[in-house]
Write a protein that holds these residues in place. Sequence first.
Motif, short mmCIF file in Angstrom:
data_model
loop_
_atom_site.label_atom_id
_atom_site.label_comp_id
_atom_site.label_asym_id
_atom_site.label_seq_id
_atom_site.Cartn_x
_atom_site.Cartn_y
_atom_site.Cartn_z
N THR A 13 0.83 -1.19 0.00
CA THR A 13 0.00 0.00 0.00
C THR A 13 0.87 1.24 0.00
O THR A 13 1.79 1.36 0.80
N VAL A 14 0.56 2.15 -0.92
CA VAL A 14 1.23 3.44 -1.01
C VAL A 14 0.19 4.50 -0.63
O VAL A 14 -0.88 4.56 -1.24
N LEU B 116 -6.85 -2.98 5.84
CA LEU B 116 -8.13 -3.28 5.22
C LEU B 116 -7.92 -3.84 3.80
O LEU B 116 -8.56 -4.82 3.42
N ALA B 117 -7.02 -3.24 3.04
CA ALA B 117 -6.74 -3.72 1.68
C ALA B 117 -6.17 -5.13 1.70
O ALA B 117 -6.53 -5.98 0.88
N GLU B 118 -5.28 -5.39 2.64
CA GLU B 118 -4.70 -6.74 2.78
C GLU B 118 -5.80 -7.76 3.07
O GLU B 118 -5.87 -8.81 2.42
N HIS C 220 -15.56 -3.46 0.03
CA HIS C 220 -16.23 -3.87 -1.20
C HIS C 220 -15.44 -3.42 -2.42
O HIS C 220 -15.22 -4.20 -3.37
N LEU C 221 -15.00 -2.18 -2.43
CA LEU C 221 -14.28 -1.66 -3.59
C LEU C 221 -12.95 -2.37 -3.81
O LEU C 221 -12.54 -2.62 -4.96
N ILE C 222 -12.25 -2.74 -2.75
CA ILE C 222 -10.98 -3.47 -2.90
C ILE C 222 -11.25 -4.89 -3.40
O ILE C 222 -10.54 -5.39 -4.28
N VAL C 223 -12.28 -5.55 -2.88
CA VAL C 223 -12.65 -6.87 -3.39
C VAL C 223 -13.01 -6.75 -4.87
O VAL C 223 -12.54 -7.54 -5.71
N HIS C 224 -13.82 -5.77 -5.22
CA HIS C 224 -14.25 -5.53 -6.60
C HIS C 224 -13.03 -5.34 -7.51
O HIS C 224 -12.91 -5.98 -8.56
#
Length: 166
Positions: free
Chosen positions: A6-7, A21-23, A126-130
């Motif tokens: 993540t940057v 959260l992204a991980e 949701h957006l990261i999964v998407h």
Amino acid sequence: MDLVETVIEDTRWEAFGLAALAESAARAALAGLGLPMAGFAISVLGCDDARIAALNADFRGRPVPTNVLSWPSEERGADSVGEAPTLPEPGDVEDPEPLGDIAIAWETCAREAGEQGKPMADHVTHLIVHATLHLLGYDHIEDEDAALMEALEVRILASLGVSDPY
């Protein structure tokens, strides 16, 4: 080893906890497709609306902010409408297979979460999964593909305790 690098360009994302959260979201997406957690790499940029509007203009010819963008490292789309794409093989831990890049914009995500009456963390998950599914070759241009992708998103999000976003 982390799946997601993540940057953070907009410090609001750091305070929010985007990296963790992204991980979690990307790992859930891979697990939901039966892929291993090791051997893949994703980059996520936490930015603001101005930066994502510039990226949207550069790559899609649309000089407006959007919530999330994704750039697969290679074309992985399905051969036929309504079919799942062929999933990539993992690399090894020292040389993971790059899946691609994701950018996500603070202001648009915060506005959408507020408008939809949902927690920001659920919306961003949701957006990261998407976006991760896009990196893996899923899309939602055709109705059949959209139905397949949305069903996967709902199942993956449920595994994380996130309500159906649709």
